[in-house]
Design a protein around this motif. Structure first.
Motif, PDB file in Angstrom:
ATOM      1  N   TRP A   6     -11.544  40.173  38.101  1.00  0.00           N
ATOM      2  CA  TRP A   6     -11.779  40.646  39.471  1.00  0.00           C
ATOM      3  C   TRP A   6     -13.273  40.615  39.752  1.00  0.00           C
ATOM      4  O   TRP A   6     -14.054  41.147  38.974  1.00  0.00           O
ATOM      5  CB  TRP A   6     -11.227  42.064  39.645  1.00  0.00           C
ATOM      6  CG  TRP A   6      -9.728  42.101  39.561  1.00  0.00           C
ATOM      7  CD1 TRP A   6      -8.979  42.372  38.461  1.00  0.00           C
ATOM      8  CD2 TRP A   6      -8.809  41.813  40.619  1.00  0.00           C
ATOM      9  NE1 TRP A   6      -7.641  42.276  38.774  1.00  0.00           N
ATOM     10  CE2 TRP A   6      -7.506  41.937  40.089  1.00  0.00           C
ATOM     11  CE3 TRP A   6      -8.957  41.461  41.963  1.00  0.00           C
ATOM     12  CZ2 TRP A   6      -6.368  41.722  40.845  1.00  0.00           C
ATOM     13  CZ3 TRP A   6      -7.812  41.248  42.727  1.00  0.00           C
ATOM     14  CH2 TRP A   6      -6.541  41.385  42.171  1.00  0.00           C
ATOM     15  N   ARG A  94      -8.063  43.387  45.717  1.00  0.00           N
ATOM     16  CA  ARG A  94      -7.828  44.749  45.237  1.00  0.00           C
ATOM     17  C   ARG A  94      -8.965  45.611  45.781  1.00  0.00           C
ATOM     18  O   ARG A  94     -10.119  45.175  45.810  1.00  0.00           O
ATOM     19  CB  ARG A  94      -7.879  44.719  43.714  1.00  0.00           C
ATOM     20  CG  ARG A  94      -7.456  45.992  43.061  1.00  0.00           C
ATOM     21  CD  ARG A  94      -7.006  45.704  41.637  1.00  0.00           C
ATOM     22  NE  ARG A  94      -8.033  46.109  40.700  1.00  0.00           N
ATOM     23  CZ  ARG A  94      -7.955  45.927  39.387  1.00  0.00           C
ATOM     24  NH1 ARG A  94      -6.917  45.307  38.857  1.00  0.00           N
ATOM     25  NH2 ARG A  94      -8.907  46.353  38.601  1.00  0.00           N
ATOM     26  N   GLU A  96     -11.099  49.008  45.266  1.00  0.00           N
ATOM     27  CA  GLU A  96     -11.368  49.999  44.235  1.00  0.00           C
ATOM     28  C   GLU A  96     -12.656  50.713  44.573  1.00  0.00           C
ATOM     29  O   GLU A  96     -13.714  50.069  44.680  1.00  0.00           O
ATOM     30  CB  GLU A  96     -11.519  49.277  42.888  1.00  0.00           C
ATOM     31  CG  GLU A  96     -10.831  49.997  41.740  1.00  0.00           C
ATOM     32  CD  GLU A  96     -10.891  49.140  40.485  1.00  0.00           C
ATOM     33  OE1 GLU A  96      -9.870  48.524  40.151  1.00  0.00           O
ATOM     34  OE2 GLU A  96     -11.978  49.069  39.880  1.00  0.00           O
TER      35      GLU A  96
END
Ligand code: FES
Length: 105
Positions: A6, A94, A96
């Motif tokens: 990522w 994603r 985060e």
């Protein structure tokens, strides 16, 4: 085991609501879309010609290319309106800690 790499692309707050931005991530020109608070990522260059989709118009989940008004679904990269016929590459996203992470490979 999580083998996905990522990459931290930007802050979530850098992608304005219901809009699109273009950013370089690991040397690639990426379009990030904020569609109703959800972030999606695709290649930024239209598959029809050399236009940057970040200069286009986001409506719902569709990005309209600024050059010939072809459209893609930003969730999948699939073309949804002529003249585009080839899908855009889309990337998993994603969120985060307020950061937007992308899996580019
Ligand atoms: Fe995007 Fe032609 S360059 S529709």
């Amino acid at each position: 085991m999580d083998t996905i790499e990522w990459i931290d692309a930007t802050a979530m707050g850098d992608v304005p609501a219901d809009d699109v931005i273009g950013i370089l991530v690991a040397g690639r020109d990426i379009a990030l879309y904020n569609a109703g608070g959800e972030i999606f990522a695709t290649d930024n260059i239209c598959t029809h010609g050399h236009a940057r989709l970040c200069e286009g118009f986001l409506e719902g989940h569709e990005i309209e290319c600024p050059l010939h008004q072809g459209r893609f679904d930003v969730r999948s990269g699939q073309p949804s309106c002529a003249p585009v016929t080839e899908a855009l590459r889309s990337y998993p996203v994603r969120i985060e800690g307020g950061r937007v992470l992308l899996a580019l490979d």
